[in-house]
Write a protein that holds these residues in place. Structure first.
Motif, mmCIF file in Angstrom:
data_model
loop_
_atom_site.group_PDB
_atom_site.id
_atom_site.type_symbol
_atom_site.label_atom_id
_atom_site.label_comp_id
_atom_site.label_asym_id
_atom_site.label_seq_id
_atom_site.Cartn_x
_atom_site.Cartn_y
_atom_site.Cartn_z
ATOM 1 N N THR A 10 0.762 -1.222 -0.124
ATOM 2 C CA THR A 10 -0.045 -0.117 -0.172
ATOM 3 C C THR A 10 0.914 1.380 0.058
ATOM 4 O O THR A 10 0.500 2.427 -0.527
ATOM 5 C CB THR A 10 -1.046 -0.077 1.282
ATOM 6 O OG1 THR A 10 -1.685 -1.189 1.367
ATOM 7 C CG2 THR A 10 -1.591 1.201 1.277
ATOM 8 N N CYS A 17 -2.027 5.299 -6.904
ATOM 9 C CA CYS A 17 -3.312 5.461 -7.092
ATOM 10 C C CYS A 17 -3.593 7.036 -7.330
ATOM 11 O O CYS A 17 -3.490 7.846 -6.311
ATOM 12 C CB CYS A 17 -4.226 5.057 -6.214
ATOM 13 S SG CYS A 17 -6.381 4.931 -6.446
ATOM 14 N N GLY A 19 -5.147 10.315 -7.139
ATOM 15 C CA GLY A 19 -5.717 11.124 -6.071
ATOM 16 C C GLY A 19 -5.367 10.652 -4.629
ATOM 17 O O GLY A 19 -5.837 11.328 -3.551
ATOM 18 N N ILE A 20 -4.153 10.265 -4.561
ATOM 19 C CA ILE A 20 -3.908 9.625 -3.126
ATOM 20 C C ILE A 20 -2.401 10.079 -2.832
ATOM 21 O O ILE A 20 -1.404 10.026 -3.592
ATOM 22 C CB ILE A 20 -3.900 8.084 -2.889
ATOM 23 C CG1 ILE A 20 -5.407 7.501 -2.860
ATOM 24 C CG2 ILE A 20 -2.975 7.661 -1.712
ATOM 25 C CD1 ILE A 20 -5.666 5.896 -2.559
ATOM 26 N N ASN A 234 -7.680 -2.723 0.594
ATOM 27 C CA ASN A 234 -8.866 -2.135 -0.326
ATOM 28 C C ASN A 234 -8.578 -2.160 -1.896
ATOM 29 O O ASN A 234 -9.341 -1.723 -2.659
ATOM 30 C CB ASN A 234 -9.381 -0.735 0.138
ATOM 31 C CG ASN A 234 -9.873 -0.864 1.422
ATOM 32 O OD1 ASN A 234 -10.431 -2.020 1.976
ATOM 33 N ND2 ASN A 234 -9.698 0.169 2.236
ATOM 34 N N ILE A 236 -6.149 -0.532 -3.637
ATOM 35 C CA ILE A 236 -5.776 0.739 -4.177
ATOM 36 C C ILE A 236 -4.566 0.515 -5.286
ATOM 37 O O ILE A 236 -3.819 -0.293 -4.616
ATOM 38 C CB ILE A 236 -5.961 2.002 -3.325
ATOM 39 C CG1 ILE A 236 -4.873 1.686 -2.137
ATOM 40 C CG2 ILE A 236 -7.151 2.222 -2.632
ATOM 41 C CD1 ILE A 236 -4.520 2.849 -1.336
ATOM 42 N N GLY A 241 -6.082 -0.471 -10.063
ATOM 43 C CA GLY A 241 -5.716 -1.062 -8.618
ATOM 44 C C GLY A 241 -5.012 -2.027 -8.913
ATOM 45 O O GLY A 241 -4.852 -2.826 -9.759
ATOM 46 N N ALA A 277 -9.366 3.293 4.672
ATOM 47 C CA ALA A 277 -10.048 4.293 3.872
ATOM 48 C C ALA A 277 -9.954 5.664 4.193
ATOM 49 O O ALA A 277 -9.848 6.722 3.590
ATOM 50 C CB ALA A 277 -11.408 3.679 3.745
ATOM 51 N N THR A 280 -6.091 7.022 3.649
ATOM 52 C CA THR A 280 -5.850 7.351 2.322
ATOM 53 C C THR A 280 -6.759 8.433 1.741
ATOM 54 O O THR A 280 -6.493 8.926 0.462
ATOM 55 C CB THR A 280 -5.894 6.010 1.341
ATOM 56 O OG1 THR A 280 -7.227 5.401 1.512
ATOM 57 C CG2 THR A 280 -4.795 5.027 2.074
ATOM 58 N N ALA A 282 -9.571 7.138 0.177
ATOM 59 C CA ALA A 282 -10.186 6.435 -0.831
ATOM 60 C C ALA A 282 -11.248 5.623 -0.239
ATOM 61 O O ALA A 282 -11.000 4.578 0.479
ATOM 62 C CB ALA A 282 -9.184 5.528 -1.530
ATOM 63 N N SER A 285 -15.990 0.833 -1.207
ATOM 64 C CA SER A 285 -17.347 0.884 -1.601
ATOM 65 C C SER A 285 -18.268 -0.090 -0.715
ATOM 66 O O SER A 285 -17.882 -0.867 0.181
ATOM 67 C CB SER A 285 -17.151 0.098 -2.898
ATOM 68 O OG SER A 285 -18.487 -0.278 -3.183
ATOM 69 N N ARG A 472 -13.045 16.254 4.473
ATOM 70 C CA ARG A 472 -13.925 15.343 3.445
ATOM 71 C C ARG A 472 -15.055 15.852 3.370
ATOM 72 O O ARG A 472 -15.883 16.530 4.291
ATOM 73 C CB ARG A 472 -14.110 13.945 4.354
ATOM 74 C CG ARG A 472 -12.592 12.993 4.470
ATOM 75 C CD ARG A 472 -12.303 12.493 3.131
ATOM 76 N NE ARG A 472 -11.007 11.895 3.611
ATOM 77 C CZ ARG A 472 -9.831 12.084 3.450
ATOM 78 N NH1 ARG A 472 -9.386 13.397 3.139
ATOM 79 N NH2 ARG A 472 -8.593 11.520 3.777
#
Length: 530
Positions: A10, A17, A19-20, A234, A236, A241, A277, A280, A282, A285, A472
């Protein structure tokens, strides 16, 4: 039970990934949580690629890990350069990581077209690099890049690359499905061929999810003899991914009679998923296998009526085994056991106190509906529990605060000279304090002013350090009118904890999280409420 080693990437592949962007504190928090979960190897990144990764490897040397071992990632020595003289390999050794993972090419076309090297030179690079690292006393993982494409293109050469790593003493050869386009039956066939070619050699698998088969490909590789699985929390990673290591762990433990983190630690899986989540940014779901909010949810009338009598009809696994819970969409089941355990970890015995646990759960549920989350906000959760128990009294009461942002030079979107000033008026006991603080941003200014105001009464506040700040929008569809969630990470002598604030106004949300960080930090340092 067969032991399958877990290798988390990770902190490298996951951060690629889109956006991270993880801070140093994020990476250290993730490493700590992975160790608590029982992951075998944690890949920290390139030890000399950027200042953050350099700082990570320095910091992680002083951390005590109960289970995990840290791995540094790099490449084989350069074309035409001896392993002993290669600066990249020197950086891998200098960082002090006990495990070193080096990637090398195994696809003949990659060697001749991308690397622009002779096939024999690539074999030399692999062999010498592995041997050099082994001679230095490191555990060495060889990542065989593009192995499955290489096997299809030129099977003999791809296997020769593995032979070079094998003969040089690689502890594990991890076959990389780099493009993410292979299917499970091809992966199983090719891994089985590699395992048969090198008896006694440990093999691992590293997959990407471009065709939606990363988890299936990883499990197929284990069926074929792989004993190490790589992936990210997850799933990512770059493009669509990597392998979701959490899903793989659950499937191996519950479906394939293998041991990874162990059945006891497996109960942390849902908590780990949501923790990652939040760190990060992200989100998990709702329909994520095992850890998603809807993974064990039942809405259809037929399902809802049958589930009470025969859960196995619509639940492929007991959700408690992975720390999740069955849920009726109309009438949710309460997670009392989870709350009791979490409270105990925070030093609060809800059962002994005679608290109405269901009332607390309902409160938490209502707050989460308004945008709160307590996944990484232990400080806020502890204060909430104390309020329910009647054991909370505020450090101070607020009269008012005001924040001014002043930008004196109009340079448009490129302006970098804005400054913030905050004035707060508070009461501590029967004393009134007024303080003004400055900062580059409004939250920094508020933090400065608040500390100045209460230092006279609580001088130990100087031992609290705000180390991370995140914003967020739980419901992004509302645009500028959306509720804003702010999480603040604070460090003290005991470690790190988080607090959360929620409001339609980002400054107010930040203030709420900031106040709770100060209050909980003082409690941890021995300040007695009441």
């Amino acid at each position: 039970m067969a032991k399958i080693y877990t290798y988390d990437c990770t902190l490298r592949d996951g951060e690629q990934c889109e956006g991270i962007n993880l801070s140093l504190e994020d990476k250290l928090l993730i490493a700590r949580r992975l160790d608590e979960f029982g992951v075998d190897f944690i890949e920290g990144g390139f030890p000399a690629s950027n200042p953050k990764d350099i700082a990570f490897f320095k910091a992680v040397r002083h951390m005590r890990f109960e289970h995990s071992r840290i791995a540094a990632f790099g490449s084989t020595c350069r074309k035409g350069v001896a392993a002993l003289d290669d600066p990249g390999l020197a950086d891998l050794l200098e960082c002090g990581a006990p495990v070193v993972t080096i990637v090398g090419k195994t696809w003949d076309k990659q060697v001749t077209l991308a690397l622009q090297a002779e096939l024999s030179e690539n074999l030399r690079m692999i062999r010498d690099s592995v041997a050099h690292l082994k001679a230095a006393g490191r555990r060495v993982v060889f990542d065989a890049e593009h192995f499955f494409d290489g096997y299809v293109s030129n099977k003999e050469y791809a296997l020769e690359c593995l032979r070079a790593a094998h003969e040089a003493g690689a502890d594990s050869i991890d076959l990389c499905e780099t493009n993410g386009g292979a299917l499970p039956f091809d992966v199983e066939r090719i891994v089985a061929a590699a395992v048969a070619e090198f008896p006694g050699q440990n093999f691992g698998i590293h997959c990407h999810n471009d065709s939606g088969c990363a988890v299936a490909n990883t499990l197929a590789a284990v069926r074929a003899g792989a004993v190490q699985v790589q992936g990210t929390m997850n799933g990512i990673g770059e493009r669509v991914g990597n392998t979701d290591l959490l899903t793989v762990i659950a499937n191996l433990e519950l479906k394939m009679n293998a041991e990874t983190v162990g059945r006891s630690n497996l109960q942390q899986l849902t908590d780990v998923s949501h923790y990652m989540a939040e760190i990060t940014g992200a989100p998990v779901s709702a329909h994520n296998p095992y850890s998603g909010h809807s993974a064990f949810a039942h809405k259809g009338g037929l399902h809802a009526s049958a589930i009470a009598r025969f859960p196995q009809a619509y639940e492929h696994a007991d959700p408690k085994l992975v720390g999740n819970r069955a849920r009726m969409v109309v009438s949710e089941l309460a997670g009392k056991a989870s709350l009791l355990q979490k409270a105990a970890a925070l030093g609060i015995d809800l059962e002994a106190s005679g608290a109405n646990v269901q009332t607390i759960l309902d409160d938490i549920k209502n707050r989460e509906a308004r945008g709160y989350t307590y996944e990484v906000a232990d400080g806020s959760l502890a204060l909430l529990l104390m309020r329910h128990l009647g054991e909370y009294s505020p450090v101070f009461t607020l009269e008012s605060f005001r924040v001014i942002v002043d930008d004196r030079e109009d340079t448009g979107a490129l302006a970098k000279d804005a400054a913030s000033e905050a004035t707060i008026k508070i009461h501590v006991g029967d004393q009134r304090f007024v303080a003004t603080g400055e900062g580059t941003g409004p939250v920094g200014a508020l933090d400065s002013a608040l500390r100045m105001a209460i230092t006279e009464f609580y001088p130990q506040v100087s031992n609290l350090e705000l180390v991370d700040y995140k914003v967020r929008l739980p419901d992004e569809s509302q645009g500028t009118g959306a509720v804003t969630r702010v999480t603040i990470t604070t460090a003290d002598a005991h470690g790190i904890f988080g607090t959360v604030g929620v409001s339609e106004n980002v400054i107010e949300a930040s203030w709420n999280a900031l106040v709770e960080s100060i209050e909980y930090g003082l409690i941890r340092m021995g300040r007695k409420n009441g």
